[in-house]
Design an enzyme around this catalytic site. Structure first.
Site, PDB file in Angstrom:
ATOM      1  CG  HIS A 116    -101.892 -13.265  79.826  1.00 59.69           C
ATOM      2  ND1 HIS A 116    -102.174 -13.525  81.145  1.00 59.69           N
ATOM      3  CD2 HIS A 116    -101.618 -14.459  79.247  1.00 59.69           C
ATOM      4  CE1 HIS A 116    -102.063 -14.825  81.348  1.00 59.69           C
ATOM      5  NE2 HIS A 116    -101.730 -15.417  80.211  1.00 59.69           N
ATOM      6  CD  GLU A 191    -104.109 -17.716  77.282  1.00 66.36           C
ATOM      7  OE1 GLU A 191    -103.347 -18.677  77.261  1.00 66.36           O
ATOM      8  OE2 GLU A 191    -103.842 -16.646  77.836  1.00 66.36           O
TER       9      GLU A 191
HETATM   10  P1  PGA Z   1    -100.597 -21.974  81.570  1.00 68.68           P
HETATM   11  O1  PGA Z   1    -100.704 -20.462  81.089  1.00 68.68           O
HETATM   12  O2  PGA Z   1    -100.258 -22.785  80.364  1.00 68.68           O
HETATM   13  O3  PGA Z   1     -99.518 -21.946  82.586  1.00 68.68           O
HETATM   14  O4  PGA Z   1    -101.937 -22.334  82.137  1.00 68.68           O
HETATM   15  C1  PGA Z   1    -101.278 -20.130  79.861  1.00 68.68           C
HETATM   16  C2  PGA Z   1    -101.363 -18.631  79.782  1.00 68.68           C
HETATM   17  O5  PGA Z   1    -101.654 -17.997  80.792  1.00 68.68           O
HETATM   18  O6  PGA Z   1    -101.110 -18.038  78.736  1.00 68.68           O
END
Ligand code: PGA
Length: 282
Positions: A116, A191
């Site tokens: 992440h 992401e």
């Molecule tokens: P968010 O986070 O939905 O709060 O933007 C997504 C993530 O970081 O996995």
């Protein structure tokens, strides 16, 4: 379809979990589209013993480590999988403070988020450590959810080119040591870091842009393995996903699901995202 909720460090006490589960079950009970998993509704809502079932999407909740078993106890009867937010790559030994894949497996965890951006930015996670963690998790029979994505929103073709190069390198390194027979268990979460709540614009990417990158990621996987494997693997989108915007991502042919962070910490909101996913036929 795969719906992942990453609680990060938003939920901080066992008391919060009891409250979450209660509200989530009620929200699920009221929803039209919860239909394989039994959601027990309180007698005050619908009459004793009435049960609803949740079909369609695979749902994974990823609480902080200390709450894994507590969440598993509530989530399993609902057919919801439990995931961890990180892992160590060694199987056992003198590694004070680390959590190994075997420990997670023994706690009924079946998915593990790896790489992440918050771990990359704050705790020195690198493509190399991601690669080792992916293999360790697969060796234990768990499914890694590997996060990839550019840091900045691209402005112009030059930045776009760099963005694709950057993601290509992340995907290739993550898969470098993976045995072909285990590939199908790997999930990628695209992401874009700038789209994550608290990390930049906090505005979700568009489904069209996300889909373009996801098609690209699948092409990289196909060149690493083969088109059939790439097709079978799940590639999902994450970054400011809410019940308001999830339909656009979920209904896109190229996108296999979503990873929600802050939205997943609100039980009604998360239940709504799941019911929207369950209503989409692809
Ligand atoms: P968010 O986070 O939905 O709060 O933007 C997504 C993530 O970081 O996995």
């Amino acid at each position: 379809m795969l719906i992942v909720g990453n609680w990060k460090a938003y939920i901080t006490s066992t008391a919060d979990i009891a409250g979450y589960v209660n509200l989530f079950s009620r929200a699920a009970a009221y929803s039209k589209n919860f239909g394989a998993v039994e959601v027990r509704t309180s007698s005050r809502i619908r009459g004793a013993d009435e049960k609803k079932k949740m079909t369609g999407a695979d749902v994974v909740l990823c609480p902080p480590f200390p709450f894994l078993s507590g969440v598993a106890a509530h989530a399993k009867p609902l057919g919801i999988h439990v995931g961890a937010q990180d892992v160590f790559w060694e199987s056992k030994g003198p590694y004070t403070g680390e959590i190994t894949p075997a420990m997670l497996k023994s706690m009924e965890v079946s998915y593990v988020i790896i790489g992440h951006s918050e771990r990359r930015r704050n705790f020195g996670e690198t493509d190399e450590s991601v690669s080792k963690k992916v293999c360790a998790v697969l060796a234990e029979g768990l499914a890694p959810i590997v996060c990839v994505g550019e840091w900045e929103k691209p402005r112009g073709p030059e930045m776009e080119r760099k963005m694709y190069d950057f993601v290509r390198a992340q995907v290739r390194t993550a898969l470098r040591l993976v045995d072909a027979k285990n590939l199908k268990r790997v999930v990628f979460a695209y992401e874009p870091v700038w789209a994550i709540t608290g990390s930049g614009t906090g505005e979700a990417d568009t489904p069209e842009n996300a889909a373009r990158m996801i098609v690209f990621i699948r092409r990289i996987i196909a060149s690493h393995a083969d088109a059939k494997t790439a097709h079978a693997m799940r590639v999902i989108y994450g970054g400011s996903v809410t019940s308001q915007n999830c339909e656009g991502f979920l209904s896109h042919q190229a996108i296999d699901g979503v990873l929600a962070g802050s939205a997943s910490t609100h039980p009604k909101e998360f239940a709504k995202i799941i019911s929207i996913a369950n209503a989409i036929k692809k």
